[in-house]
Design an enzyme around this catalytic site. Structure first.
Site, PDB file in Angstrom:
ATOM      1  N   LYS A  59     -16.380  17.522 -19.582  1.00 29.56           N
ATOM      2  CA  LYS A  59     -17.586  18.362 -19.543  1.00 29.56           C
ATOM      3  C   LYS A  59     -18.054  18.565 -18.105  1.00 29.56           C
ATOM      4  O   LYS A  59     -18.041  17.631 -17.302  1.00 29.56           O
ATOM      5  CB  LYS A  59     -18.699  17.675 -20.322  1.00 29.56           C
ATOM      6  N   ASP A  98     -17.266  13.305 -22.071  1.00 27.61           N
ATOM      7  CA  ASP A  98     -18.524  14.030 -22.291  1.00 27.61           C
ATOM      8  C   ASP A  98     -19.594  13.357 -21.423  1.00 27.61           C
ATOM      9  O   ASP A  98     -20.785  13.502 -21.672  1.00 27.61           O
ATOM     10  CB  ASP A  98     -18.879  13.952 -23.788  1.00 27.61           C
TER      11      ASP A  98
HETATM   12  C1  SAM Z   1     -23.910  13.733 -23.708  1.00 25.09           C
HETATM   13  S1  SAM Z   1     -23.840  12.003 -23.880  1.00 25.09           S
HETATM   14  C2  SAM Z   1     -22.328  11.788 -24.750  1.00 25.09           C
HETATM   15  C3  SAM Z   1     -22.444  12.058 -26.226  1.00 25.09           C
HETATM   16  C4  SAM Z   1     -21.206  11.623 -26.971  1.00 25.09           C
HETATM   17  N1  SAM Z   1     -20.048  12.420 -26.604  1.00 25.09           N
HETATM   18  C5  SAM Z   1     -21.369  11.734 -28.457  1.00 25.09           C
HETATM   19  O1  SAM Z   1     -20.813  12.665 -29.043  1.00 25.09           O
HETATM   20  O2  SAM Z   1     -22.042  10.881 -29.049  1.00 25.09           O
HETATM   21  C6  SAM Z   1     -23.371  11.521 -22.258  1.00 25.09           C
HETATM   22  C7  SAM Z   1     -23.086  10.058 -22.112  1.00 25.09           C
HETATM   23  O3  SAM Z   1     -22.520   9.825 -20.820  1.00 25.09           O
HETATM   24  C8  SAM Z   1     -22.844   8.495 -20.486  1.00 25.09           C
HETATM   25  N2  SAM Z   1     -22.639   8.245 -19.061  1.00 25.09           N
HETATM   26  C9  SAM Z   1     -23.270   8.827 -18.027  1.00 25.09           C
HETATM   27  N3  SAM Z   1     -22.867   8.286 -16.869  1.00 25.09           N
HETATM   28  C10 SAM Z   1     -21.935   7.340 -17.181  1.00 25.09           C
HETATM   29  C11 SAM Z   1     -21.181   6.425 -16.422  1.00 25.09           C
HETATM   30  N4  SAM Z   1     -21.284   6.371 -15.099  1.00 25.09           N
HETATM   31  N5  SAM Z   1     -20.338   5.587 -17.061  1.00 25.09           N
HETATM   32  C12 SAM Z   1     -20.238   5.626 -18.403  1.00 25.09           C
HETATM   33  N6  SAM Z   1     -20.943   6.470 -19.189  1.00 25.09           N
HETATM   34  C13 SAM Z   1     -21.791   7.317 -18.593  1.00 25.09           C
HETATM   35  C14 SAM Z   1     -24.294   8.393 -20.891  1.00 25.09           C
HETATM   36  O4  SAM Z   1     -24.684   7.042 -21.005  1.00 25.09           O
HETATM   37  C15 SAM Z   1     -24.308   9.164 -22.207  1.00 25.09           C
HETATM   38  O5  SAM Z   1     -24.199   8.299 -23.296  1.00 25.09           O
END
Ligand code: SAM
Length: 249
Positions: free
Chosen positions: A193, A153
């Protein structure tokens, strides 16, 4: 002609105006966010069921349709913070051993942000998954254990420039695919996603090289105004690796 002091005054006034306009814009969008949150039934439901955010219902709904999460399975959740997908994954795979009559699963939750402990899940916080080093660390942590389901996600923080944001999420998708190819058992699944755009059909075609079937899902809990959708790739075909005799197998 303006004297230098009145020019400076004018400049300062202009800067102040810009600042105030920006504050107003931010205030307006946070008000809109609050109104939307308060009117959103999934936000209330998340509170009632003790999920960390409303996203839980996206995964629950997709799982109801596809049954990808089952007791005993090993799941890696990428972009897991704040943790609602991992909470669902723990429940569905029985990773906390809550149901003694069913096999116990494993959930590994990864994010570049902090993830607060989730009973039943192993947490790897502060891990930027857009780097190969992060993949190597997780492969090492799995210690040869094959994964049944990779969830992603992951989403970059939006810059507001749509095309740029879409490119960045596609980059994260390819990182998830790369990692999944390294750790998934044959016939395992990947759920990722994306934000809809012209790159998505190419992504689908690339996924078809590694998986038997690809399905696009848009759960009801995903806001209709959002371009977000999910690609479910089922039946990992495995990857060819070089053998000691120089052949591929
Ligand atoms: C929409 S949120 C996810 C929500 C989660 N699925 C939940 O249900 O709680 C997207 C997440 O992707 C993470 N993210 C974005 N880029 C990332 C990366 N390069 N490495 C790890 N995580 C990443 C963000 O920090 C964020 O917490």
């Amino acid at each position: 002609m303006l004297s230098s002091s009145s020019f400076v005054k004018k400049e300062l006034n202009f800067t102040k105006m810009c600042f105030l306009v920006n504050c107003l814009k931010r205030w307006k969008s946070s008000q809109q966010w609050l109104i939307r949150q308060n009117a959103d039934p999934y936000v209330e439901k998340a509170r009632i069921y003790n999920y960390r955010c409303r996203s839980a219902f996206k995964l629950l709904e997709m799982n109801d349709k596809t049954n990808i999460l089952m007791p005993g399975l090993t799941v890696v959740d990428l972009g897991a913070s704040p943790g609602s997908w991992s909470q669902v994954a723990v429940q569905k795979t029985n990773a906390d051993g809550a149901d003694k009559s069913k096999p116990k699963g494993t959930v590994l939750s990864i994010d570049k942000l902090q993830i607060f402990p989730i009973p039943g899940a192993t947490i790897m916080s502060n891990m930027d998954f857009s780097t190969i080093e992060a993949h190597d660390k997780v492969v090492e942590a799995l210690n040869g254990k094959k994964v049944d389901v990779v969830l992603s996600d992951m989403a970059p923080s939006a810059t507001g420039v749509k095309e740029l944001d879409k490119d960045r999420i596609i980059g994260l998708c390819y990182m998830a695919i790369r990692f999944a190819a390294l750790v998934t058992r044959n016939d395992g699944n990947l759920l990722i996603k994306v934000w809809d755009g012209k790159e998505v059909p190419i992504l689908e075609m690339d996924l078809e090289r590694f998986y038997k079937s690809i399905k696009i899902l848009k759960p009801q809990a995903s806001r209709s105004e959002s371009s977000e959708k999910f690609l479910l790739a089922r039946g990992f075909k495995g990857i060819q690796r070089p053998l000691a005799n120089g052949r591929w197998g």
